[in-house]
Enzyme design. Structure first.
Site, PDB file in Angstrom:
ATOM      1  N   LYS A 154       0.872  -1.086  -0.095  1.00 12.32           N
ATOM      2  CA  LYS A 154       0.035   0.040  -0.245  1.00 12.32           C
ATOM      3  C   LYS A 154       0.897   1.317  -0.191  1.00 12.32           C
ATOM      4  O   LYS A 154       2.063   1.092   0.312  1.00 12.32           O
ATOM      5  CB  LYS A 154      -1.079   0.040   1.033  1.00 12.32           C
ATOM      6  CG  LYS A 154      -0.245  -0.260   2.376  1.00 12.32           C
ATOM      7  CD  LYS A 154      -0.148   0.969   3.321  1.00 12.32           C
ATOM      8  CE  LYS A 154       1.286   1.413   3.672  1.00 12.32           C
ATOM      9  NZ  LYS A 154       1.569   2.253   4.705  1.00 12.32           N
ATOM     10  N   HIS A 184      -0.847  -5.052   6.232  1.00 12.16           N
ATOM     11  CA  HIS A 184      -0.348  -5.859   7.228  1.00 12.16           C
ATOM     12  C   HIS A 184      -1.135  -5.772   8.540  1.00 12.16           C
ATOM     13  O   HIS A 184      -1.025  -6.504   9.438  1.00 12.16           O
ATOM     14  CB  HIS A 184       1.006  -5.391   7.405  1.00 12.16           C
ATOM     15  CG  HIS A 184       1.176  -4.376   8.517  1.00 12.16           C
ATOM     16  ND1 HIS A 184       1.245  -3.028   7.980  1.00 12.16           N
ATOM     17  CD2 HIS A 184       1.648  -4.034   9.767  1.00 12.16           C
ATOM     18  CE1 HIS A 184       1.618  -2.096   8.705  1.00 12.16           C
ATOM     19  NE2 HIS A 184       1.862  -2.787   9.889  1.00 12.16           N
ATOM     20  N   GLU A 222       1.008   7.391  16.965  1.00 14.81           N
ATOM     21  CA  GLU A 222       2.542   6.827  17.050  1.00 14.81           C
ATOM     22  C   GLU A 222       3.469   7.796  17.703  1.00 14.81           C
ATOM     23  O   GLU A 222       3.323   8.920  17.374  1.00 14.81           O
ATOM     24  CB  GLU A 222       3.019   6.323  15.698  1.00 14.81           C
ATOM     25  CG  GLU A 222       2.084   5.484  14.846  1.00 14.81           C
ATOM     26  CD  GLU A 222       2.467   4.963  13.466  1.00 14.81           C
ATOM     27  OE1 GLU A 222       3.310   3.988  13.265  1.00 14.81           O
ATOM     28  OE2 GLU A 222       2.567   5.995  12.562  1.00 14.81           O
ATOM     29  N   HIS A 246      -4.911   0.875   6.584  1.00 15.65           N
ATOM     30  CA  HIS A 246      -4.941   0.056   8.015  1.00 15.65           C
ATOM     31  C   HIS A 246      -6.533   0.199   8.587  1.00 15.65           C
ATOM     32  O   HIS A 246      -6.767  -0.490   8.909  1.00 15.65           O
ATOM     33  CB  HIS A 246      -3.876   0.354   8.661  1.00 15.65           C
ATOM     34  CG  HIS A 246      -2.425   0.147   7.934  1.00 15.65           C
ATOM     35  ND1 HIS A 246      -2.261  -0.796   6.976  1.00 15.65           N
ATOM     36  CD2 HIS A 246      -1.459   1.011   8.176  1.00 15.65           C
ATOM     37  CE1 HIS A 246      -1.048  -0.714   6.732  1.00 15.65           C
ATOM     38  NE2 HIS A 246      -0.355   0.180   7.284  1.00 15.65           N
TER      39      HIS A 246
HETATM   40  C1  BG6 Z   1       2.951   1.442   8.144  1.00 18.52           C
HETATM   41  C2  BG6 Z   1       3.059   2.845   7.746  1.00 18.52           C
HETATM   42  O1  BG6 Z   1       2.093   0.827   6.920  1.00 18.52           O
HETATM   43  O2  BG6 Z   1       2.361   1.163   9.346  1.00 18.52           O
HETATM   44  C3  BG6 Z   1       3.750   3.457   8.696  1.00 18.52           C
HETATM   45  O3  BG6 Z   1       3.604   3.217   6.327  1.00 18.52           O
HETATM   46  C4  BG6 Z   1       3.444   3.176  10.074  1.00 18.52           C
HETATM   47  O4  BG6 Z   1       3.869   4.841   8.774  1.00 18.52           O
HETATM   48  C5  BG6 Z   1       3.341   1.618  10.285  1.00 18.52           C
HETATM   49  O5  BG6 Z   1       4.193   3.506  10.936  1.00 18.52           O
HETATM   50  C6  BG6 Z   1       2.666   1.192  11.667  1.00 18.52           C
HETATM   51  O6  BG6 Z   1       2.631  -0.352  11.471  1.00 18.52           O
HETATM   52  P1  BG6 Z   1       2.743  -1.017  12.855  1.00 18.52           P
HETATM   53  O7  BG6 Z   1       2.816  -2.447  12.671  1.00 18.52           O
HETATM   54  O8  BG6 Z   1       4.043  -0.623  13.515  1.00 18.52           O
HETATM   55  O9  BG6 Z   1       1.623  -0.523  13.752  1.00 18.52           O
END
Ligand code: BG6
Length: 490
Positions: A154, A184, A222, A246
């Site tokens: 993505k 993911h 985050e 997501h």
């Molecule tokens: C990614 C984004 O798909 O997902 C990032 O591009 C983000 O910006 C990340 O930090 C967060 O994924 P996870 O699994 O660390 O929560």
């Protein structure tokens, strides 16, 4: 082979694979894909797997092995032995993009020849959206399309028109059943647990609707900044990076109707129905933010209008959810790193508790899912404080995956999804139709985005987020921390 490895091989793919990893030296590859492939190989899920790295960097196989070793050392959470590493390292090869399709073809052929019997190819395009079609053409020119599957990262397009055109161009080379569009978040164990929880129990499903649920929050703040991804992020922003991907996928798992079976088509059908019921996103229901200092980051335009934060209200206008607002929020450099879904239940119609009893003073009852790899869940409710009189406190029942002793069996999201793609299982992948519909509902926002508002790094975003959520309040930061599952006596 150990006993565990041989039982893992049984749930692995039918044939050994050659993985062609585009973007092999990039951020995602180093953080997740190389450590993930290493774990899958070592644990015996993908016996015989060979990996051919491809990227713009002028490396040779030895250089790539070094990079992979450094990545595994830095990002793998599991311990490894030198023998395990050496075995994996021997399965790695590398072709710089500049060497052209013929060189790629010969490296992949060689890897396949080294595998006894029948094998399959999995191409993983871990590259920015603008580079995806060029990689697809390289694969076509290298004659590596037939009998292969391809995982696409993505964001899939940047708006409706580009997603439609990307799908059309992809279909000139790959058939739809060869394409695996990865998100993911759907590979995260706790995301799948939403389905288990909702459809495996009779307790909550009857109240999973507008009659009992007041509002829902999907909140993924985050603390992370951009790292070395400034250039990529600047062209994408928080909405395209996180929400249209997501957060909306998680929303679909939370809101969908029970599928007729846990097969890819019925699940996609139900998710797509949620997307079809979504009302178009209005700018007035969106707060965009940018952290102070972003414009000075490497790869960022000094006058950038890209949002590093977004909060929005959306509506699923169907029988189950009409009138129930869904609040979504995510951003970089915020106060805490969390990934939660919080379901707020309606309050009782009347209260017989005396004034000052504390009833309702700490918000409604909540069911909360924590989407961290070591998943947690909590149900909060009012209960009587021990002692005389009638004082109520907010209490909670909590579950932590840790408590089961099975937390070590959790596959990291990318590991799970790579394995699924090799097995041809599309259940946790997104569809062209779903993605196009999401871009469609996003059109009003993309055409007339609200201004970006500055926020201080380490905060919860611009002040306007409170107005957006009124008359409710953001669930985060939590008033009570999660109980520590390792502590006894709590
Ligand atoms: C990614 C984004 O798909 O997902 C990032 O591009 C983000 O910006 C990340 O930090 C967060 O994924 P996870 O699994 O660390 O929560």
């Amino acid at each position: 082979m150990t006993q565990a490895a041989s039982s893992h091989a049984r749930v692995g793919p039918r044939y050994p694979h050659v993985v062609v990893l585009f973007g092999a030296t990039g951020d995602l590859s180093r953080r997740k894909l190389l450590p993930g492939l290493f774990h899958l190989a070592r644990a015996g899920f993908i016996p015989g797997c060979r990996i051919v790295g491809v990227s713009l960097d002028a490396l040779d196989a030895e250089g790539f092995r070094k990079l992979a070793r450094a990545a595994v050392d830095e990002f793998s959470t599991r311990k490894m032995s030198e023998t395990e590493w050496n075995e994996f390292a021997a399965s790695l090869d590398y072709v710089p993009l500049s060497a052209g399709p013929a060189a790629l073809k010969s490296a992949v052929d060689e890897a396949q020849k080294s595998l006894a019997g029948e094998s399959r190819r999995l191409h993983y395009l871990s590259i920015p959206p603008g580079a995806a079609l060029a990689a697809v053409r390289t694969l076509r020119d290298a004659n590596l399309v037939e009998g292969s599957r391809v995982i696409m990262e993505k964001p899939f397009g940047t708006d409706l028109a580009s997603a439609v055109s990307l799908n059309a161009k992809l279909h000139e080379v790959f058939k739809e059943e060869q394409i695996f569009r990865i998100d993911h978040f759907l590979g995260k164990e706790p995301a799948q647990n939403i389905l288990a929880f909702r459809f495996g129990n009779g307790l909550f499903e009857p109240i999973w609707n507008r009659n009992f649920i007041d509002h829902v929050q999907i909140d993924v703040p985050e603390t992370l900044g951009l790292g070395k991804r400034g250039g990529f992020y600047e062209s994408v922003g928080a909405f395209r990076d996180m929400v249209v991907t997501h957060l909306f996928q998680i929303l679909a798992f939370t809101a969908m109707e029970p599928p007729t079976s846990l097969e890819p088509t019925p699940i996609s059908e139900e998710k797509n129905k949620v997307f079809r019921s979504m009302l178009p996103l209005l700018s007035s229901d969106v707060v965009r933010g940018q952290y102070v200092g972003y414009r000075g980051e490497e790869g960022v335009n000094p006058e950038s209008d890209t949002e590093t934060f977004i909060a929005l209200k959306c509506h699923i206008d169907n029988w189950r959810w009409a009138g129930v607002p869904f609040f979504l929020r995510t951003g970089k450099r915020l106060a805490e790193g969390q990934r939660i879904i919080s379901i707020a239940f309606r309050e009782p119609p009347k209260s017989m508790f005396p004034a000052g009893s504390g009833i309702g003073s700490q918000g409604p009852d909540h069911l909360t899912f924590d989407l961290a790899d070591a998943a947690k869940m909590s149900l909060s409710f009012y209960g009587k404080r021990p002692g005389p009189g009638m004082r109520l406190d907010k209490l909670s029942m909590q579950f932590a995956m840790h408590d089961t002793g099975l937390a070590g069996d959790v596959l990291e999201a990318y590991e799970r999804l790579i394995l699924d793609a090799m097995r041809g299982d599309r259940t946790l992948f997104t569809t062209a139709e779903g993605i196009e519909r999401l871009w469609e509902v996003s059109t009003p926002l993309l055409e007339a985005p609200p201004p970006v508002r500055p926020y201080t790094p380490g905060s919860w975003g611009p002040n306007a987020i409170h107005r957006l959520v009124t008359p409710y309040a953001w669930r985060l930061p939590f008033e009570r921390a999660w109980r520590d599952p390792n502590r006894t006596g709590n």
